[in-house]
Motif scaffolding. Structure first.
Motif, mmCIF file in Angstrom:
data_model
loop_
_atom_site.group_PDB
_atom_site.id
_atom_site.type_symbol
_atom_site.label_atom_id
_atom_site.label_comp_id
_atom_site.label_asym_id
_atom_site.label_seq_id
_atom_site.Cartn_x
_atom_site.Cartn_y
_atom_site.Cartn_z
ATOM 1 N N ASP A 56 -7.920 107.896 20.332
ATOM 2 C CA ASP A 56 -7.480 108.699 19.190
ATOM 3 C C ASP A 56 -8.635 109.543 18.659
ATOM 4 O OD1 ASP A 56 -6.379 109.754 16.907
ATOM 5 O OD2 ASP A 56 -5.716 107.849 16.076
ATOM 6 N N SER A 57 -8.454 110.862 18.671
ATOM 7 C CA SER A 57 -9.523 111.754 18.210
ATOM 8 C C SER A 57 -9.795 111.620 16.718
ATOM 9 C CB SER A 57 -9.186 113.207 18.543
ATOM 10 O OG SER A 57 -7.975 113.601 17.932
ATOM 11 N N ASP A 58 -8.852 111.071 15.936
ATOM 12 C CA ASP A 58 -9.111 110.868 14.510
ATOM 13 C C ASP A 58 -10.289 109.929 14.278
ATOM 14 O OD1 ASP A 58 -7.189 112.582 13.624
ATOM 15 O OD2 ASP A 58 -5.730 111.036 13.083
ATOM 16 N N GLY A 59 -10.622 109.130 15.251
ATOM 17 C CA GLY A 59 -11.750 108.217 15.124
ATOM 18 C C GLY A 59 -13.077 108.823 15.516
ATOM 19 N N PHE A 60 -13.122 110.129 15.766
ATOM 20 C CA PHE A 60 -14.359 110.775 16.210
ATOM 21 C C PHE A 60 -14.675 112.020 15.385
ATOM 22 C CE2 PHE A 60 -13.316 107.944 19.563
ATOM 23 C CZ PHE A 60 -14.546 107.497 20.023
ATOM 24 N N HIS A 61 -14.418 111.932 14.073
ATOM 25 C CA HIS A 61 -14.849 112.978 13.149
ATOM 26 C C HIS A 61 -16.226 112.629 12.583
ATOM 27 C CE1 HIS A 61 -10.557 114.074 13.124
ATOM 28 N NE2 HIS A 61 -10.971 115.255 12.753
ATOM 29 N N HIS A 62 -16.910 113.650 12.132
ATOM 30 C CA HIS A 62 -18.109 113.422 11.329
ATOM 31 C C HIS A 62 -17.701 112.946 9.938
ATOM 32 C CE1 HIS A 62 -21.383 114.754 13.858
ATOM 33 N NE2 HIS A 62 -20.761 115.878 14.148
ATOM 34 N N VAL A 63 -18.645 112.359 9.215
ATOM 35 C CA VAL A 63 -18.392 111.983 7.823
ATOM 36 C C VAL A 63 -18.175 113.253 7.000
ATOM 37 C CG1 VAL A 63 -19.713 109.838 7.974
ATOM 38 C CG2 VAL A 63 -20.862 111.954 7.274
ATOM 39 N N ARG A 64 -17.533 113.082 5.857
ATOM 40 C CA ARG A 64 -17.108 114.224 5.042
ATOM 41 C C ARG A 64 -18.275 115.136 4.677
ATOM 42 N NH1 ARG A 64 -14.837 111.361 1.492
ATOM 43 N NH2 ARG A 64 -12.838 111.254 2.576
ATOM 44 N N GLU A 65 -19.417 114.566 4.335
ATOM 45 C CA GLU A 65 -20.573 115.390 3.948
ATOM 46 C C GLU A 65 -20.960 116.337 5.077
ATOM 47 O OE1 GLU A 65 -25.166 114.863 2.295
ATOM 48 O OE2 GLU A 65 -24.026 113.115 2.977
ATOM 49 N N ARG A 66 -20.934 115.850 6.321
ATOM 50 C CA ARG A 66 -21.271 116.692 7.483
ATOM 51 C C ARG A 66 -20.156 117.710 7.752
ATOM 52 N NH1 ARG A 66 -24.127 116.201 12.422
ATOM 53 N NH2 ARG A 66 -23.720 118.096 13.619
ATOM 54 N N ARG A 67 -18.904 117.286 7.621
ATOM 55 C CA ARG A 67 -17.794 118.186 7.934
ATOM 56 C C ARG A 67 -17.782 119.412 7.039
ATOM 57 N NH1 ARG A 67 -14.673 113.465 7.765
ATOM 58 N NH2 ARG A 67 -13.295 114.258 6.119
ATOM 59 N N TYR A 68 -18.204 119.238 5.780
ATOM 60 C CA TYR A 68 -18.112 120.343 4.816
ATOM 61 C C TYR A 68 -19.472 120.896 4.406
ATOM 62 C CZ TYR A 68 -13.287 118.782 4.509
ATOM 63 O OH TYR A 68 -11.992 118.437 4.818
ATOM 64 N N ARG A 69 -20.496 120.634 5.181
ATOM 65 C CA ARG A 69 -21.836 121.082 4.774
ATOM 66 C C ARG A 69 -21.962 122.602 4.766
ATOM 67 N NH1 ARG A 69 -25.954 119.741 9.847
ATOM 68 N NH2 ARG A 69 -24.753 120.785 11.476
ATOM 69 N N GLN A 70 -21.126 123.305 5.532
ATOM 70 C CA GLN A 70 -21.148 124.773 5.526
ATOM 71 C C GLN A 70 -20.084 125.358 4.593
ATOM 72 O OE1 GLN A 70 -21.885 126.781 9.379
ATOM 73 N NE2 GLN A 70 -21.825 124.742 10.326
ATOM 74 N N GLY A 71 -19.428 124.493 3.808
ATOM 75 C CA GLY A 71 -18.401 124.944 2.875
ATOM 76 C C GLY A 71 -17.022 124.504 3.321
ATOM 77 N N ARG A 72 -16.173 124.188 2.368
ATOM 78 C CA ARG A 72 -14.849 123.674 2.694
ATOM 79 C C ARG A 72 -13.961 124.719 3.375
ATOM 80 N NH1 ARG A 72 -13.899 118.605 0.583
ATOM 81 N NH2 ARG A 72 -11.688 118.838 1.110
ATOM 82 N N ASP A 73 -14.277 125.991 3.191
ATOM 83 C CA ASP A 73 -13.474 127.048 3.806
ATOM 84 C C ASP A 73 -14.130 127.650 5.053
ATOM 85 O OD1 ASP A 73 -11.495 126.811 1.865
ATOM 86 O OD2 ASP A 73 -12.417 128.311 0.566
ATOM 87 N N SER A 74 -15.254 127.084 5.465
ATOM 88 C CA SER A 74 -16.023 127.703 6.539
ATOM 89 C C SER A 74 -15.377 127.490 7.906
ATOM 90 C CB SER A 74 -17.444 127.135 6.562
ATOM 91 O OG SER A 74 -18.138 127.571 7.723
ATOM 92 N N ALA A 75 -15.053 128.573 8.583
ATOM 93 C CA ALA A 75 -14.536 128.481 9.952
ATOM 94 C C ALA A 75 -15.618 127.982 10.901
ATOM 95 C CB ALA A 75 -14.025 129.843 10.402
ATOM 96 N N ARG A 76 -16.803 128.524 10.763
ATOM 97 C CA ARG A 76 -17.915 128.078 11.605
ATOM 98 C C ARG A 76 -18.218 126.601 11.356
ATOM 99 N NH1 ARG A 76 -20.199 129.539 16.286
ATOM 100 N NH2 ARG A 76 -19.853 131.714 15.653
ATOM 101 N N GLY A 77 -18.081 126.178 10.109
ATOM 102 C CA GLY A 77 -18.302 124.777 9.784
ATOM 103 C C GLY A 77 -17.288 123.876 10.465
ATOM 104 N N TYR A 78 -16.026 124.296 10.501
ATOM 105 C CA TYR A 78 -15.020 123.484 11.183
ATOM 106 C C TYR A 78 -15.300 123.441 12.684
ATOM 107 C CZ TYR A 78 -10.522 121.560 12.573
ATOM 108 O OH TYR A 78 -9.542 120.751 13.121
ATOM 109 N N TYR A 79 -15.645 124.558 13.244
ATOM 110 C CA TYR A 79 -15.927 124.636 14.675
ATOM 111 C C TYR A 79 -17.110 123.752 15.066
ATOM 112 C CZ TYR A 79 -17.071 126.887 19.171
ATOM 113 O OH TYR A 79 -17.359 127.149 20.483
#
Length: 221
Positions: A56-79
């Motif tokens: 399950d890929s849901d178990g391989f996300h970064h922690v929230r601080e890392r996921r949004y370090r470039q901003g919650r709306d950042s496309a590059r950050g999501y990528y």
């Protein structure tokens, strides 16, 4: 039609015996239908003689601080920051690859609690087909670890409409979901398409504009 495509892909994958578990990535842009396809492919493979494992890929996300370090709306950050692909390589793809131990992590992160998970492991049968679905699976440094990649292709706007309908409740309604996709998710997928050309690189390509009538565009053999 859908059943026939899934059965054809499962039959092909069941013949592939690289000497270690067959590592299969299910790739495609946000909203294209990867998770449903992966579950249905799992069922089709279960009807063959091969054991099959779905990670399950849901178990391989970064922690929230890392996921949004470039901003919650950042496309590059999501990528760049949504998935912990380094952990996926180190804890799943390498152990399941040539000469690996076959002991793999079932997850390294819990989305609900945002906690890092350590020690949730299992041992994979040597002849298993292992499925993992997520976006961006053919980024540089990752593609070489897949034995096969199934790429689900759909027009970005078509996939976005499906993603908005799917995630409207989670994202605060259709308007908010549409805005989130346009700013972050679909925008990140456009970066991926431009930089990596995943449709061209995948070993198996399925046209998925209409999930009920998929088109098997390419498959080896």
């Amino acid at each position: 039609m859908r059943r026939a495509v899934l059965t054809s892909i499962a039959a092909y994958l069941a013949t592939r015996r690289p000497g270690h578990p067959l590592r299969v990535g299910i790739d495609g842009i946000c909203g294209v239908g990867k998770s449903t396809f992966a579950r249905e492919l799992y069922s089709a493979l279960a009807e063959t003689a091969r054991p099959v494992v779905l990670v399950d890929s849901d178990g391989f996300h970064h922690v929230r601080e890392r996921r949004y370090r470039q901003g919650r709306d950042s496309a590059r950050g999501y990528y760049e920051d949504a998935y912990d692909f380094d952990a996926l390589v180190a804890n799943v793809l390498v152990p399941l690859g040539p000469g690996g131990s076959r002991e793999y992590a079932r997850r390294v992160h819990d989305m609900a609690s945002d906690e890092v998970v350590v020690g949730d492991t299992a041992t994979c049968p040597a002849d298993a087909v292992v499925l993992f679905d997520a976006t961006f699976l053919q980024r540089n440094g990752l593609r070489e670890y897949w034995d096969e990649v199934v790429y689900l292709h759909a027009d970005v706007e078509t996939a976005t409409r499906r993603g908005v309908a799917r995630d409207a409740g989670r994202l605060g309604g259709p308007e908010n979901a549409r805005a989130a996709f346009e700013r972050r998710y679909a925008a990140a997928c456009r970066i991926y398409l431009d930089e990596q050309r995943p449709r061209e690189r995948a070993s198996i390509v399925v046209g998925h504009d209409d999930p009920m009538v998929p088109l098997l565009e390419r498959m080896p053999g």
